[in-house]
Design a protein around this motif. Structure first.
Motif, mmCIF file in Angstrom:
data_model
loop_
_atom_site.group_PDB
_atom_site.id
_atom_site.type_symbol
_atom_site.label_atom_id
_atom_site.label_comp_id
_atom_site.label_asym_id
_atom_site.label_seq_id
_atom_site.Cartn_x
_atom_site.Cartn_y
_atom_site.Cartn_z
ATOM 1 N N ALA A 93 14.904 -38.287 -7.774
ATOM 2 C CA ALA A 93 14.351 -37.406 -8.864
ATOM 3 C C ALA A 93 14.913 -35.992 -8.484
ATOM 4 O O ALA A 93 15.209 -35.148 -9.434
ATOM 5 C CB ALA A 93 12.958 -37.497 -8.752
ATOM 6 N N ALA A 94 14.838 -35.516 -7.453
ATOM 7 C CA ALA A 94 15.454 -33.895 -6.938
ATOM 8 C C ALA A 94 16.816 -33.982 -7.301
ATOM 9 O O ALA A 94 17.234 -33.092 -7.734
ATOM 10 C CB ALA A 94 14.920 -33.697 -5.521
ATOM 11 N N LEU A 95 17.669 -34.950 -6.966
ATOM 12 C CA LEU A 95 19.075 -34.859 -7.255
ATOM 13 C C LEU A 95 19.270 -34.791 -8.845
ATOM 14 O O LEU A 95 20.193 -33.923 -9.222
ATOM 15 C CB LEU A 95 19.805 -36.110 -6.539
ATOM 16 N N LEU A 96 18.479 -35.792 -9.485
ATOM 17 C CA LEU A 96 18.750 -35.826 -10.946
ATOM 18 C C LEU A 96 18.535 -34.525 -11.554
ATOM 19 O O LEU A 96 19.247 -33.927 -12.499
ATOM 20 C CB LEU A 96 17.954 -36.985 -11.547
ATOM 21 N N ALA A 97 17.368 -33.881 -10.941
ATOM 22 C CA ALA A 97 16.994 -32.599 -11.785
ATOM 23 C C ALA A 97 17.975 -31.608 -11.093
ATOM 24 O O ALA A 97 18.241 -30.668 -11.731
ATOM 25 C CB ALA A 97 15.421 -32.159 -11.145
ATOM 26 N N GLY A 98 18.355 -31.563 -10.010
ATOM 27 C CA GLY A 98 19.555 -30.843 -9.504
ATOM 28 C C GLY A 98 20.561 -30.466 -10.497
ATOM 29 O O GLY A 98 21.447 -29.565 -10.147
ATOM 30 N N MET A 99 20.893 -31.723 -10.858
ATOM 31 C CA MET A 99 22.114 -31.807 -11.773
ATOM 32 C C MET A 99 22.140 -30.951 -12.907
ATOM 33 O O MET A 99 23.095 -30.284 -13.498
ATOM 34 C CB MET A 99 22.422 -33.308 -12.247
ATOM 35 N N ALA A 100 20.877 -30.662 -13.311
ATOM 36 C CA ALA A 100 20.817 -29.767 -14.584
ATOM 37 C C ALA A 100 20.594 -28.302 -14.124
ATOM 38 O O ALA A 100 21.131 -27.323 -14.748
ATOM 39 C CB ALA A 100 19.343 -29.892 -15.172
ATOM 40 N N SER A 101 19.968 -28.032 -12.970
ATOM 41 C CA SER A 101 19.947 -26.768 -12.299
ATOM 42 C C SER A 101 19.669 -26.807 -10.751
ATOM 43 O O SER A 101 18.931 -27.621 -10.527
ATOM 44 C CB SER A 101 18.905 -25.935 -13.232
ATOM 45 N N PRO A 102 20.438 -26.059 -10.084
ATOM 46 C CA PRO A 102 19.948 -26.149 -8.604
ATOM 47 C C PRO A 102 18.576 -25.519 -8.272
ATOM 48 O O PRO A 102 18.039 -26.114 -7.395
ATOM 49 C CB PRO A 102 20.945 -24.995 -8.138
ATOM 50 N N LEU A 103 18.010 -24.761 -9.015
ATOM 51 C CA LEU A 103 16.438 -24.525 -8.787
ATOM 52 C C LEU A 103 15.706 -25.674 -9.171
ATOM 53 O O LEU A 103 14.597 -25.753 -8.692
ATOM 54 C CB LEU A 103 16.170 -23.425 -9.620
ATOM 55 N N ALA A 104 15.977 -26.657 -10.129
ATOM 56 C CA ALA A 104 15.142 -27.526 -10.814
ATOM 57 C C ALA A 104 14.812 -28.689 -9.518
ATOM 58 O O ALA A 104 13.520 -29.164 -9.555
ATOM 59 C CB ALA A 104 15.786 -28.363 -11.835
ATOM 60 N N GLY A 105 15.655 -28.938 -8.800
ATOM 61 C CA GLY A 105 15.219 -29.746 -7.542
ATOM 62 C C GLY A 105 14.289 -29.386 -6.558
ATOM 63 O O GLY A 105 13.290 -30.008 -6.500
ATOM 64 N N PRO A 106 14.399 -28.016 -6.022
ATOM 65 C CA PRO A 106 13.548 -27.524 -5.201
ATOM 66 C C PRO A 106 11.829 -27.785 -5.835
ATOM 67 O O PRO A 106 10.892 -27.756 -5.358
ATOM 68 C CB PRO A 106 13.954 -26.320 -4.686
ATOM 69 N N MET A 107 12.131 -27.133 -7.317
ATOM 70 C CA MET A 107 10.915 -26.979 -7.925
ATOM 71 C C MET A 107 10.100 -28.451 -8.095
ATOM 72 O O MET A 107 9.070 -28.432 -7.880
ATOM 73 C CB MET A 107 11.209 -26.241 -9.212
#
Length: 549
Positions: A158-172
């Motif tokens: 999930a973090a990797l997929l979210a990180g594809m949209a934005s580098p900040l999205a994964g950590p959040m």
């Protein structure tokens, strides 16, 4: 999960080791399910949003939109998720069921080999609750082992997929998942764990109450106490209902928190994707949803953790350490018994008489290892019986108790509890117990069922079946507690004549407890039990002359 007690924990650890291959398959399946579900929902969100935007943009955009590859990938992920879920469930539950099938015999053996004061103090209802309900609750310690792997795989994907949209999205997203996990642990410990413990305790109390009431059901009916008994059972059932309601409410609070955590995760991820394409934002948002959902297995484990820990504690009390005494009566030692300085050796026959409650049954139960023996109360083969492990003492005695207990099986099953015997030997024992005609007239013969605790037999028939069972056990000493109680004079005479013959043939010693004069006439020596001393020892005096009751 909270650590479970040491002894039952060792048994569970051994079964985990034995089932490690299946548990690893289940863990791998759970991880694949989490990854496939996360990618499936995220890709679906991206695909649907992208297709919608392409449709709004016009026919030219539609023609250039590649829908074949995403749709094929979505189908692949759906198939992969379904197959992995099936493998996880089958492997996990197979491992749990096989482990529990091995745990129950081990626990029963631990109960049977426990010190008498513990083993015999456990009621049938409580023993049933522990060997059934508590062992079933321990199942979660096996089935839920894949939950951490599913959570880890789901969180990373999930973090990797979210990180594809934005580098900040994964950590959040990872931060939101951490907050979700902390909240679930707090709710689990404060609400679910106490409720789970209460459910296990209340279940044992209910089964114990029902078993006790069922055991005296004839008396309850005779005295018109049916409503009182129903009230007693209702109170125990109500306590269990309250505990189950509390556990369900705790599950509801955990589900509500998961919903809140999902909303928080989406609310944290979407702003972090500011500036990204709308399909990628949809992918990140749905990845956040599935990331939180990947913790569902762990949340379920937290909800059941209280019950599992309480069950392990109760089972740990059941699986007590065996009696470590190893002083055995040497094979070539005298089998002489010494009571109150009186030396007795087979084939001598000892009669114990005395008023009710004086300690006759207590004495023989201590002797044969059904109660903890007191130091210097008696000696066996020159050794203090308190220094001899009960199991080593029991092999020297064939015992027919005053309160006969029968298993819900056939006459043959109950007789063979004494040890292996051929059919001819079984019939001979029944004949000597004056029960052979009753069994022969039954069409099923030795395979006739006796019902729960012998309810299909009369009281006298149950007593004689217990006597026949004692006859089948080869031992230097035969111990009989009120063997003819409840029998008519003619049947008593048949039983005593056969008993005298068997003792002479086997050169077996006899310890006989009776209030009736006829049985004690078989004895070479009679001692009167006067009661218990201050220290709990039984006081004996010689009774040379018998006065008929």
């Amino acid at each position: 999960m909270t650590a479970h007690p040491a002894r039952i924990g060792a048994l569970i650890a051994a079964q985990r080791q034995a089932q490690r291959t299946r548990l690893r398959i289940a863990a791998a399946g759970g991880a694949i399910v989490a990854v496939a579900a996360t990618c499936l929902l995220g890709l679906s969100g991206w695909f649907i949003t992208g297709a919608a935007i392409a449709g709004v943009a016009g026919s030219a955009a539609v023609q250039t939109f590649n829908y074949l590859m995403p749709s094929a990938t979505i189908r692949l992920l759906a198939i992969l998720r379904t197959a992995a879920r099936y493998i996880e469930r089958v492997a996990g539950h197979e491992a749990a069921l096989k482990a529990l099938a091995r745990l129950r015999p081990q626990l029963f053996d631990a109960l049977a080999s426990a010190p008498p004061a513990q083993a015999l103090a456990l009621s049938s209802g409580e023993a049933s609750a522990r060997l059934v309900q508590d062992v079933d609750a321990v199942q979660t310690l096996f089935v839920r082992l894949s939950a951490p792997w599913a959570l880890g795989a789901g969180a990373v994907s999930a973090a990797l997929l979210a990180g594809m949209a934005s580098p900040l999205a994964g950590p959040m997203l990872l931060l939101a998942m951490g907050v979700s996990g902390i909240g679930a642990v707090v709710i689990g410990r404060r609400l679910a764990a106490p409720a789970g413990r209460d459910v296990q305790i209340a279940t044992g109390d209910l089964k114990d109450r029902l078993a006790a009431l069922e055991a005296v059901s004839p008396e309850l009916k005779a005295y018109g106490l049916g409503r009182w008994a129903a009230s007693e059972a209702t109170q125990a059932a109500a306590a269990l209902d309250r505990a189950q309601i509390a556990l369900t409410q705790a599950g509801g609070w955990m589900a509500a928190w998961q919903t809140v955590a999902t909303a928080l995760a989406v609310a944290a991820v979407i702003p972090a994707t500011f500036g990204a394409d709308l399909p990628m934002t949809a992918l990140a948002a749905l990845a956040a949803v599935t990331g939180i959902e990947s913790a569902a297995g762990l949340v379920g484990a937290l909800q059941q953790n209280g019950a599992a820990v309480e069950a392990a504690r109760r089972l740990d009390a059941l699986a007590s350490e065996p009696d470590l005494r190893r002083t055995q009566v040497p094979a070539d030692a005298s089998l002489a018994l010494t009571f109150d300085e009186a030396r007795l050796e087979p084939p001598l026959r000892l009669g114990l008489i005395g008023p009710s409650g004086s300690g006759k049954t207590t004495l023989v139960e201590r002797l044969v290892g059904l109660r903890d023996a007191l130091p210097d109360e008696a000696r066996l083969g020159g050794l203090d019986i308190a220094d001899i492990a009960p199991g080593d003492r029991r092999r020297l005695f064939a015992y027919a108790a005053q309160d006969v207990r029968l298993i819900d099986g056939t006459i043959r099953d109950n007789l063979l509890l004494a040890g292996p015997a051929d059919e001819e030997t079984l019939w001979r024992a029944l004949e000597d117990a004056a029960l052979v005609e009753r069994v022969r007239t039954d069409p099923a013969g030795l395979d006739a069922r006796v019902g729960p605790n012998g309810e299909r037999l009369s009281g006298g028939e149950r007593r004689r079946l217990g006597l026949a069972r004692a006859y089948l056990r080869p031992a230097p000493w035969l111990v009989l507690d009120e063997p003819t109680e409840g029998l008519d004079a003619a049947t008593e005479a048949l039983v005593l004549t056969a008993l005298d013959r068997r003792l002479k043939q086997a050169n077996q010693g006899l310890i006989l407890v009776s209030h009736r004069p006829a049985p004690t006439r078989l004895c070479d020596r009679v001692m009167r039990v006067e009661g218990l001393s201050v220290g709990g020892a039984v006081r004996l005096t010689s009774a040379r002359e018998l006065t008929p009751a």
